[in-house]
Motif scaffolding. Sequence first.
Motif, PDB file in Angstrom:
ATOM      1  N   VAL A 122      30.483  38.570  47.669  1.00  0.00           N
ATOM      2  CA  VAL A 122      29.968  39.858  47.209  1.00  0.00           C
ATOM      3  C   VAL A 122      28.500  39.738  46.824  1.00  0.00           C
ATOM      4  O   VAL A 122      28.019  38.676  46.418  1.00  0.00           O
ATOM      5  CB  VAL A 122      30.788  40.387  46.007  1.00  0.00           C
ATOM      6  N   ARG A 123      27.795  40.852  46.994  1.00  0.00           N
ATOM      7  CA  ARG A 123      26.375  40.877  46.632  1.00  0.00           C
ATOM      8  C   ARG A 123      26.215  41.206  45.146  1.00  0.00           C
ATOM      9  O   ARG A 123      27.189  41.614  44.490  1.00  0.00           O
ATOM     10  CB  ARG A 123      25.609  41.867  47.505  1.00  0.00           C
ATOM     11  N   GLY A 124      25.015  41.036  44.635  1.00  0.00           N
ATOM     12  CA  GLY A 124      24.757  41.336  43.238  1.00  0.00           C
ATOM     13  C   GLY A 124      25.055  42.786  42.898  1.00  0.00           C
ATOM     14  O   GLY A 124      24.927  43.678  43.734  1.00  0.00           O
ATOM     15  N   MET A 125      25.472  43.022  41.666  1.00  0.00           N
ATOM     16  CA  MET A 125      25.883  44.364  41.259  1.00  0.00           C
ATOM     17  C   MET A 125      25.203  44.749  39.943  1.00  0.00           C
ATOM     18  O   MET A 125      24.707  43.892  39.200  1.00  0.00           O
ATOM     19  CB  MET A 125      27.407  44.428  41.109  1.00  0.00           C
ATOM     20  N   GLU A 126      25.170  46.047  39.691  1.00  0.00           N
ATOM     21  CA  GLU A 126      24.576  46.555  38.454  1.00  0.00           C
ATOM     22  C   GLU A 126      25.425  46.134  37.251  1.00  0.00           C
ATOM     23  O   GLU A 126      26.661  46.053  37.331  1.00  0.00           O
ATOM     24  CB  GLU A 126      24.472  48.074  38.505  1.00  0.00           C
ATOM     25  N   ALA A 127      24.746  45.903  36.124  1.00  0.00           N
ATOM     26  CA  ALA A 127      25.455  45.468  34.913  1.00  0.00           C
ATOM     27  C   ALA A 127      26.409  46.531  34.379  1.00  0.00           C
ATOM     28  O   ALA A 127      27.327  46.224  33.620  1.00  0.00           O
ATOM     29  CB  ALA A 127      24.444  45.081  33.837  1.00  0.00           C
ATOM     30  N   SER A 128      26.186  47.801  34.780  1.00  0.00           N
ATOM     31  CA  SER A 128      27.030  48.891  34.271  1.00  0.00           C
ATOM     32  C   SER A 128      28.318  49.068  35.064  1.00  0.00           C
ATOM     33  O   SER A 128      29.166  49.864  34.678  1.00  0.00           O
ATOM     34  CB  SER A 128      26.238  50.206  34.304  1.00  0.00           C
ATOM     35  N   THR A 129      28.486  48.352  36.162  1.00  0.00           N
ATOM     36  CA  THR A 129      29.660  48.557  37.013  1.00  0.00           C
ATOM     37  C   THR A 129      30.886  47.873  36.423  1.00  0.00           C
ATOM     38  O   THR A 129      30.777  46.854  35.725  1.00  0.00           O
ATOM     39  CB  THR A 129      29.412  48.014  38.432  1.00  0.00           C
ATOM     40  N   PRO A 130      32.093  48.400  36.705  1.00  0.00           N
ATOM     41  CA  PRO A 130      33.321  47.777  36.191  1.00  0.00           C
ATOM     42  C   PRO A 130      33.471  46.322  36.632  1.00  0.00           C
ATOM     43  O   PRO A 130      33.936  45.486  35.854  1.00  0.00           O
ATOM     44  CB  PRO A 130      34.433  48.658  36.780  1.00  0.00           C
ATOM     45  N   ALA A 131      33.094  46.013  37.875  1.00  0.00           N
ATOM     46  CA  ALA A 131      33.258  44.642  38.368  1.00  0.00           C
ATOM     47  C   ALA A 131      32.393  43.666  37.571  1.00  0.00           C
ATOM     48  O   ALA A 131      32.841  42.570  37.207  1.00  0.00           O
ATOM     49  CB  ALA A 131      32.906  44.580  39.843  1.00  0.00           C
ATOM     50  N   TYR A 132      31.145  44.047  37.290  1.00  0.00           N
ATOM     51  CA  TYR A 132      30.253  43.165  36.519  1.00  0.00           C
ATOM     52  C   TYR A 132      30.778  42.977  35.107  1.00  0.00           C
ATOM     53  O   TYR A 132      30.788  41.863  34.571  1.00  0.00           O
ATOM     54  CB  TYR A 132      28.839  43.752  36.497  1.00  0.00           C
ATOM     55  N   GLN A 133      31.229  44.075  34.504  1.00  0.00           N
ATOM     56  CA  GLN A 133      31.735  44.004  33.142  1.00  0.00           C
ATOM     57  C   GLN A 133      33.008  43.168  33.051  1.00  0.00           C
ATOM     58  O   GLN A 133      33.323  42.611  31.995  1.00  0.00           O
ATOM     59  CB  GLN A 133      31.968  45.408  32.599  1.00  0.00           C
ATOM     60  N   ALA A 134      33.746  43.079  34.194  1.00  0.00           N
ATOM     61  CA  ALA A 134      34.946  42.244  34.214  1.00  0.00           C
ATOM     62  C   ALA A 134      34.606  40.766  34.392  1.00  0.00           C
ATOM     63  O   ALA A 134      35.488  39.907  34.244  1.00  0.00           O
ATOM     64  CB  ALA A 134      35.871  42.696  35.341  1.00  0.00           C
ATOM     65  N   GLY A 135      33.326  40.470  34.723  1.00  0.00           N
ATOM     66  CA  GLY A 135      32.902  39.073  34.854  1.00  0.00           C
ATOM     67  C   GLY A 135      32.555  38.650  36.263  1.00  0.00           C
ATOM     68  O   GLY A 135      32.137  37.511  36.481  1.00  0.00           O
ATOM     69  N   LEU A 136      32.709  39.527  37.246  1.00  0.00           N
ATOM     70  CA  LEU A 136      32.384  39.180  38.626  1.00  0.00           C
ATOM     71  C   LEU A 136      30.866  39.116  38.794  1.00  0.00           C
ATOM     72  O   LEU A 136      30.136  39.942  38.245  1.00  0.00           O
ATOM     73  CB  LEU A 136      32.973  40.229  39.575  1.00  0.00           C
ATOM     74  N   ARG A 137      30.384  38.143  39.592  1.00  0.00           N
ATOM     75  CA  ARG A 137      28.955  37.971  39.783  1.00  0.00           C
ATOM     76  C   ARG A 137      28.622  37.882  41.278  1.00  0.00           C
ATOM     77  O   ARG A 137      29.406  37.377  42.079  1.00  0.00           O
ATOM     78  CB  ARG A 137      28.457  36.711  39.068  1.00  0.00           C
ATOM     79  N   GLY A 138      27.428  38.392  41.608  1.00  0.00           N
ATOM     80  CA  GLY A 138      26.984  38.391  42.983  1.00  0.00           C
ATOM     81  C   GLY A 138      26.804  36.983  43.529  1.00  0.00           C
ATOM     82  O   GLY A 138      26.449  36.050  42.806  1.00  0.00           O
ATOM     83  N   GLY A 139      27.077  36.818  44.823  1.00  0.00           N
ATOM     84  CA  GLY A 139      26.983  35.522  45.477  1.00  0.00           C
ATOM     85  C   GLY A 139      28.274  34.745  45.459  1.00  0.00           C
ATOM     86  O   GLY A 139      28.422  33.761  46.198  1.00  0.00           O
ATOM     87  N   ASP A 140      29.237  35.160  44.638  1.00  0.00           N
ATOM     88  CA  ASP A 140      30.531  34.480  44.564  1.00  0.00           C
ATOM     89  C   ASP A 140      31.503  35.100  45.571  1.00  0.00           C
ATOM     90  O   ASP A 140      31.320  36.225  46.027  1.00  0.00           O
ATOM     91  CB  ASP A 140      31.100  34.555  43.150  1.00  0.00           C
ATOM     92  N   ARG A 141      32.546  34.338  45.865  1.00  0.00           N
ATOM     93  CA  ARG A 141      33.510  34.761  46.883  1.00  0.00           C
ATOM     94  C   ARG A 141      34.865  35.038  46.238  1.00  0.00           C
ATOM     95  O   ARG A 141      35.415  34.176  45.539  1.00  0.00           O
ATOM     96  CB  ARG A 141      33.636  33.665  47.939  1.00  0.00           C
ATOM     97  N   ILE A 142      35.423  36.240  46.477  1.00  0.00           N
ATOM     98  CA  ILE A 142      36.761  36.567  45.986  1.00  0.00           C
ATOM     99  C   ILE A 142      37.788  35.948  46.935  1.00  0.00           C
ATOM    100  O   ILE A 142      37.747  36.179  48.144  1.00  0.00           O
ATOM    101  CB  ILE A 142      36.954  38.096  45.901  1.00  0.00           C
ATOM    102  N   VAL A 143      38.686  35.148  46.380  1.00  0.00           N
ATOM    103  CA  VAL A 143      39.655  34.436  47.220  1.00  0.00           C
ATOM    104  C   VAL A 143      41.080  34.963  47.062  1.00  0.00           C
ATOM    105  O   VAL A 143      41.951  34.656  47.888  1.00  0.00           O
ATOM    106  CB  VAL A 143      39.625  32.923  46.919  1.00  0.00           C
TER     107      VAL A 143
END
Length: 464
Positions: A134-155
Motif C-alpha cells: 500500500v502507498r502512504g496515506m493521510e494521518a486522518s484516514t481509518p487505516a492510518y489510525q489503525a496503525g497501517l503504514r505506507g510501503g508495507d504489504r498486507i498479507v
Amino acid sequence: MTLFTTILAFLCSLGPLIIFHELGHYTVARLCGVKVLRFSLGFGKVIWSRRFGADQTEWVISILPLGGYVRMLDDRDPGTRALSEADQAREYTRKSVWQRIAIVAAGPVANFLLAIAVFGGLYMVGMDEIGTRVRGMEASTPAYQAGLRGGDRIVAVNGAPVATYAELRWETLKAVLDKGGVRFDVAQQGGARYSATLPPAALAGKNVEGDLLGELGISTFLSPVTIGKIPDPAGPAGRAGMQPGDRVLSIDGQAVPDGAALMKLVGQSCGRTLQFVIERGGRSLSLTVTPELNKATNISRINAQIISSPEMVKVTLGPLDAIAAGAATTWQQSVMSLKMIGKMVTGQVSLANLTGVVTIADYAGKTARLGPIEFLSFIAVVSVSLGVMNLLPIPVLDGGLLLYYSLEVLTGRPLPGRIVELAQYAGMALLVMLMGLALFNDVNRLTQPAPTPPANTYIRCPND
C-alpha cells in the motif's frame, strides 16, 4: 470499430454461456430418459435450424440472442404432448421429482462448472495482478489510525491470506457486509510483522458499492513517476523542456513518490508556476512548469503522459490448486452476489447497482480490448452471475421451478395447475420490471456525466 468490437465481444461472451447453460439442461434430460425436441440459442423467430441424432432433435438459432431454451416432451403443452406409448415413457412430467430437479438444476450448475474451469485455467496459466503493498496515506484516514503504514504489504485479512489487491478488497468487503471488524496482518520490507485492526465502528457507513478501500485510506503502491509521451510540444511540459523518460523527483521542494502525489500537487497549483526537479541521464535538472487549466472541467494538467504503475504479482498454481482456487473464487462470487441481492431487496444497497445486457456488452468490449486474460476473467464472472440469477426463486426462472419441486417433495404432490399458472404470470411481470429497471440503470450509467474526480487521484484544481 469500437462499437463493432463491443457487439462482437458481447456475442462471444454471452453466447457460449447460454449454450453451456442449456447444454446442462439438455445433457441431464437425456440422461434421465427425457426426449428433447428442440435446443434453441435465443428466442423468437428461427433464423437457422438443423436436426441431429436418433430423436431428430432440432438445433436452432433464433433472432433474439438474449437467452435460450430446451423444449422437451411435456404433456402440459399441446404442442409437445407425447402421443405414442414409447414417447409417453420419455415425457418430462412422468419423471420422478428428483429427476426433474436434476434437469432444472443442471443449467445453473453448468455455469458454475464453467466458471470454475475458466478461473482454474487462468490460475494455471498465471495472472498478473496488482499486489497488496500500500502507498502512504493521510494521518486522518481509518487505516492510518489503525496503525497501517505506507510501503508495507498486507498479507492477510481476518486470518485469510491475500496475495493480490483484488483478494484484499474481497476479504475487506466481506467483513464490512458481515458488520464485523477487520484485522490486517502486515509485513514490512525488512520482514517484521504487525497487525492493524479496524473496529466495526470504523467501517460503519462505508460505501460497499464504490471504492471501499479508498474510503479507509488504502490504495495500491505506485512506482516512481516517469514522463511518457508529450503529445503537444507547445503544452506546459513541452515548453518547460520535459522529455520522455524524465523521472520526477520533487515539485516545489516536495518529494514526489508516485503519480498520485504528482497529480495532487499539480491539481493544487491552479495555474501557478511550479518548480520540477527531474532526473535525466543520471543528472538532476530543475524545470519551470506552468500547468494549464481546462475551465470546462476545472482540471489542470501539464499535458504529458504520467507513468506510475502499481506493483504487480504473478499468481500461478498447479492443476489441483488452480481448480481449488477456481472453485473458491466461484463460491465467493456467488455468495457475494446473493448478499448484494439481499441488500438491494432490504434497501441497504441502491437498486442502481442492478445492471443488464447493455452494461454486460460495455464491459465485454472493454475487457476484450484489454486482452484475453481480462476477457476470460469477465466471462467467468458473468457465468457465475448467470448461475446465481437463474437460481433465484422467481417463477419462469430455474429457481422458480426448483421451488415448485421442493414443495412437491415436502407435500408429496405437485402444486395445483392454477397456482402454477398464476405464479408464472406474476414471475413474468416481476422479471419484466427487473429487466426494465436494469435497462434504465444501464442507459443512465452510460449517459450521465462522469463523476467529479477526487483531487488526490487526478489533476484537478479546487474551487475558489
